[in-house]
Design a protein around this motif. Structure first.
Motif, PDB file in Angstrom:
ATOM      1  N   CYS A 183     -38.224  12.476   2.846  1.00 34.20           N
ATOM      2  CA  CYS A 183     -38.169  13.781   3.505  1.00 34.20           C
ATOM      3  C   CYS A 183     -36.771  14.367   3.422  1.00 34.20           C
ATOM      4  O   CYS A 183     -35.817  13.698   3.040  1.00 34.20           O
ATOM      5  N   GLY A 184     -36.692  15.641   3.816  1.00 35.07           N
ATOM      6  CA  GLY A 184     -35.405  16.303   4.010  1.00 35.07           C
ATOM      7  C   GLY A 184     -35.133  16.433   5.494  1.00 35.07           C
ATOM      8  O   GLY A 184     -35.988  16.917   6.250  1.00 35.07           O
ATOM      9  N   GLU A 204     -26.738  15.250  12.230  1.00 39.31           N
ATOM     10  CA  GLU A 204     -26.409  13.851  12.519  1.00 39.31           C
ATOM     11  C   GLU A 204     -27.324  12.856  11.813  1.00 39.31           C
ATOM     12  O   GLU A 204     -27.099  11.636  11.882  1.00 39.31           O
ATOM     13  N   MET A 205     -28.321  13.327  11.102  1.00 37.76           N
ATOM     14  CA  MET A 205     -29.274  12.438  10.427  1.00 37.76           C
ATOM     15  C   MET A 205     -28.753  12.098   9.037  1.00 37.76           C
ATOM     16  O   MET A 205     -28.645  12.952   8.173  1.00 37.76           O
ATOM     17  N   ALA A 206     -28.429  10.838   8.823  1.00 36.35           N
ATOM     18  CA  ALA A 206     -27.808  10.417   7.567  1.00 36.35           C
ATOM     19  C   ALA A 206     -28.857  10.130   6.499  1.00 36.35           C
ATOM     20  O   ALA A 206     -29.983   9.733   6.800  1.00 36.35           O
ATOM     21  N   VAL A 207     -28.469  10.321   5.247  1.00 34.34           N
ATOM     22  CA  VAL A 207     -29.316   9.907   4.142  1.00 34.34           C
ATOM     23  C   VAL A 207     -29.531   8.398   4.242  1.00 34.34           C
ATOM     24  O   VAL A 207     -28.596   7.626   4.466  1.00 34.34           O
ATOM     25  N   GLY A 260     -26.138  19.182   2.879  1.00 35.68           N
ATOM     26  CA  GLY A 260     -26.275  19.284   1.431  1.00 35.68           C
ATOM     27  C   GLY A 260     -26.255  17.945   0.715  1.00 35.68           C
ATOM     28  O   GLY A 260     -26.327  17.892  -0.516  1.00 35.68           O
ATOM     29  N   GLU A 261     -26.198  16.849   1.457  1.00 34.68           N
ATOM     30  CA  GLU A 261     -26.163  15.523   0.839  1.00 34.68           C
ATOM     31  C   GLU A 261     -27.555  15.144   0.332  1.00 34.68           C
ATOM     32  O   GLU A 261     -28.565  15.423   0.976  1.00 34.68           O
ATOM     33  N   PHE A 262     -27.610  14.498  -0.842  1.00 35.63           N
ATOM     34  CA  PHE A 262     -28.884  14.054  -1.408  1.00 35.63           C
ATOM     35  C   PHE A 262     -28.692  12.740  -2.147  1.00 35.63           C
ATOM     36  O   PHE A 262     -27.828  12.614  -2.997  1.00 35.63           O
TER      37      PHE A 262
END
Length: 273
Positions: free
Chosen positions: A100-101, A106-109, A230-232
């Protein structure tokens, strides 16, 4: 009802090509057929029962608890077919295992998101029931997923998930050549302000349909992208797979405790130990 057409083979489902002997009571539902291999890697043993179209099914045991997994492909329509046909051969509990995205900063990859309810932006569930019917996760499934994540020591978040039908404009991304659907540029901000945790494409359809049929359903997804930062990265697949597998074992223990106590539903006053 006259004039309807059904597959004449009542023992083997038309799309999934499975029968009652192929399926455990609880079925994990990843989208990608390739994710099956990462899920069954956590099990004691398994064997593949069917592979037709996007639907790949395996059944085995996790900590001696019977468990199945069926891939659904992408989106609500194909996920609904999986739930329909699995229910017809005896499945009673469904746990979506996906990616998911995330919408909150505060929710880290790599974190997990355990769904408590869904925003029904997909259209499939509306084919079943009026639009103001809630897409709720079964609380026993939520409790089992939370307990599993705690036991495994994985970082997780609980909350509302939005399920979309389109990956690009339907999730606030530009389409081909920069196309922007009406309202798509405001979508992510509106969901974030409403404290929605994540976006994916199947959970609300699965939970709505299961609820209508009196079955249990929930979802655990690995965060691949944070829409705020914007982290993926494709990270956390193994964590969601292990969490859902352990949750299946814990649900079986919950059911045993209920039977022993003569209770209809598991609750916090009943131990899992």
């Amino acid at each position: 009802m006259a004039g309807h057409s059904e597959d004449p083979n009542a023992d083997e489902q038309y799309h999934l090509e499975v029968g009652p002997e192929d399926i455990a009571d609880t079925v994990l539902l990843p989208g990608n057929p390739e994710r099956i291999d990462k899920i069954v890697a956590h099990w004691d043993e398994y064997d593949e029962r069917a592979y037709h179209r996007e639907y790949r099914t395996a059944t085995g045991t996790y900590d001696e608890t019977p468990i199945s997994v069926t891939s659904t492909g992408i989106g609500g329509p194909s996920a609904a077919i999986a739930v329909e046909e699995l229910a017809r051969v005896g499945a009673e509990t469904f746990i979506r295992v996906g990616s998911c995205g995330a919408l909150q900063e505060e929710m880290a990859v790599g974190d997990l998101v355990i769904t408590t309810g869904g925003v029904r932006q997909e259209g499939t569930s509306s084919e079943y029931v009026r639009e103001d019917y809630p897409a709720n996760a079964d609380y026993e499934v939520v409790c089992a997923l939370v307990a599993a994540a705690e036991r495994l020591g994985y970082d997780y978040h609980t909350g509302v998930t939005m399920s979309a039908d389109a990956f690009y404009p339907g999730q606030g991304r530009p389409g081909f050549e920069g196309f922007e659907a009406a309202g798509s540029t405001e979508l992510v901000d509106e969901l974030k302000e409403a404290n929605v945790k994540n976006i994916e494409m199947e959970a609300s359809a699965i939970m709505t349909i299961a609820s209508i049929y009196g079955l249990r359903a929930g979802a655990v997804c690995s965060v691949y992208a944070n829409r705020e930062t914007g982290e993926f990265r494709t990270e956390g697949e193994s964590r969601s797979a292990e969490t859902a597998s352990l949750a299946t074992h814990l649900l079986a223990k919950m059911d045993a405790v209920k039977r022993e106590a003569g209770a209809d539903r598991w609750h916090a006053g009943l131990s899992l130990e």
